[in-house]
Design an enzyme around this catalytic site. Structure first.
Site, mmCIF file in Angstrom:
data_model
loop_
_atom_site.group_PDB
_atom_site.id
_atom_site.type_symbol
_atom_site.label_atom_id
_atom_site.label_comp_id
_atom_site.label_asym_id
_atom_site.label_seq_id
_atom_site.Cartn_x
_atom_site.Cartn_y
_atom_site.Cartn_z
ATOM 1 N N TRP A 102 123.741 59.637 7.612
ATOM 2 C CA TRP A 102 123.748 60.618 8.700
ATOM 3 C C TRP A 102 124.788 61.703 8.477
ATOM 4 C CZ3 TRP A 102 119.443 60.824 10.898
ATOM 5 C CH2 TRP A 102 118.666 59.673 11.025
ATOM 6 N N ASP A 171 129.889 62.658 15.350
ATOM 7 C CA ASP A 171 128.562 62.148 15.676
ATOM 8 C C ASP A 171 128.739 60.673 16.033
ATOM 9 O OD1 ASP A 171 126.007 61.120 15.765
ATOM 10 O OD2 ASP A 171 125.460 61.711 13.722
ATOM 11 N N LYS A 195 120.162 54.894 21.345
ATOM 12 C CA LYS A 195 120.779 53.678 20.822
ATOM 13 C C LYS A 195 121.607 52.971 21.894
ATOM 14 C CE LYS A 195 120.886 55.815 16.266
ATOM 15 N NZ LYS A 195 119.840 55.046 15.593
#
Length: 359
Positions: A102, A171, A195
């Site tokens: 990511w 993030d 999530k």
């Protein structure tokens, strides 16, 4: 039908209490005779939901007054581009710390814009997986430093955030609200909802107001942090149902003792599962122990055929989505805030049975 133990990395498990309340209110929210999904985002009923969702987040994270809570769309992946578009001025550079898939996507998106970025460290391909240490040389005058707090695919988490002169941007899609944080250490935190927060559809952004003000007027308004801040994220139709779910999930977290309480639950779940992995020669954890994620537990079996068999047999026992990400393989058990301790116990028992039958 019995509820599955859903080990998916996302869209992920939500608290059962929250789902039941959403179910009860689905057709008639607050005595209105309508679903929250059918209401105006400017009406008083939704406005109360919107405000409570923000207030609960401020309580849980102790967000300072000079920060704004924004509800955006496009997931964390859209933020990869919006961050440099909003915060990187002409002639400036930004620092990126790369630790996995990511954060690699984040720096790739910035480079695609033709923007000057400096990669301070890259551990994305390290095996066992880890995140860089804090012995980093930051670029003087950098516009910001970007980091991913928890790499969902590799199962590695930042345990101590670097101290930076430039605004630190994180993030936190896969470990948001899983542990206490000093928000004032960050210029901006962002997270896709699917999530630990809510269903997919809304992206949480917590940004220091002076940074939001940096948004160039040349950007389209719906790309500007400044525009979202000035309009309380309501200048166009917001995804009302995911924000409503954030409200319910954050209520649930407050009832569980806030982030200190949920951190204790998360650490206990993860410690049991990692102990089961370490007690066996059949299972092999893939992350360096000091960087192991309490959210995404990754491990391997002796062969890929055994891994496929493990996933299949576990699913037959009601334990779903244990297959590792397609880019790395293996097994991944995502045990986010809402994942029940009983599900971890069930997985550990299955692991013992599977090893006894196949070792």
């Amino acid at each position: 039908m019995a509820r599955a133990y859903n080990f998916s990395a996302g869209p992920a498990i939500l608290p059962e209490e929250v789902l039941k309340q959403a179910q009860a209110e689905l057709l008639d929210f607050n005595g209105t005779g309508m679903s929250i999904m059918e209401m105006s985002h400017r009406g008083k009923d939704y406005s109360a939901v919107h405000q409570e969702a923000k207030d609960n987040l401020k309580k849980l994270l102790n967000i300072p007054d000079n920060y704004s809570v924004l509800f955006m769309t496009g997931g964390a992946s859209t933020q990869f581009s919006l961050i440099p578009m909003n915060l990187l001025g002409e002639g400036q550079t930004a620092d990126y710390i790369t630790a996995g898939a990511w954060s690699s996507k984040a720096i790739k998106a910035a480079k695609k814009l033709g923007i000057s970025v400096n990669e301070l460290a890259n551990t994305a391909k390290d095996v066992p997986t880890r995140v860089p240490g804090n012995d980093l040389e930051f670029t003087p005058g950098a516009a910001y430093v970007h980091i991913c707090s928890n790499e969902t695919i590799s199962g590695a988490q930042v345990k101590e955030f670097p101290k930076t002169d430039a605004p630190l941007i994180a993030d936190m899609s896969s470990d948001i609200l899983s542990r206490p944080l000093d928000v004032s250490q960050f210029g901006m935190i962002y997270a896709g909802a699917q999530k630990n927060l809510a269903p997919a559809g809304v992206t949480l952004v917590i940004i220091r107001n002076d940074l939001a003000e940096k948004s160039p007027d040349t950007l389209p308004e719906l790309f500007q942090y400044k525009h979202f801040m000035e309009n309380d994220s309501l200048s166009n139709t917001i995804p009302t149902f995911p924000v409503y779910m954030i409200m319910l999930v954050t209520r649930w977290l407050l009832e569980k003792g806030g982030l200190e309480g949920v951190q204790k639950m998360n650490e206990e779940k993860a410690a049991k599962l990692y102990a089961a992995i370490d007690a066996s020669d059949f299972y092999n954890g893939t992350a360096v122990p000091e960087f192991r994620s309490p959210m995404n537990v990754t491990f391997r079996l002796p062969t890929e055929d055994l891994e496929a068999q493990f996933v299949k047999e576990a699913a037959a026992k009601g334990m779903t989505s244990l297959k590792g990400h397609r880019s790395v393989g293996g097994i991944r058990a995502s045990i986010y805030n809402a994942f029940p301790a009983a599900g971890v116990d069930a997985l550990i028992e299955f692991m013992k049975e599977f090893e006894a039958a196949n070792a």
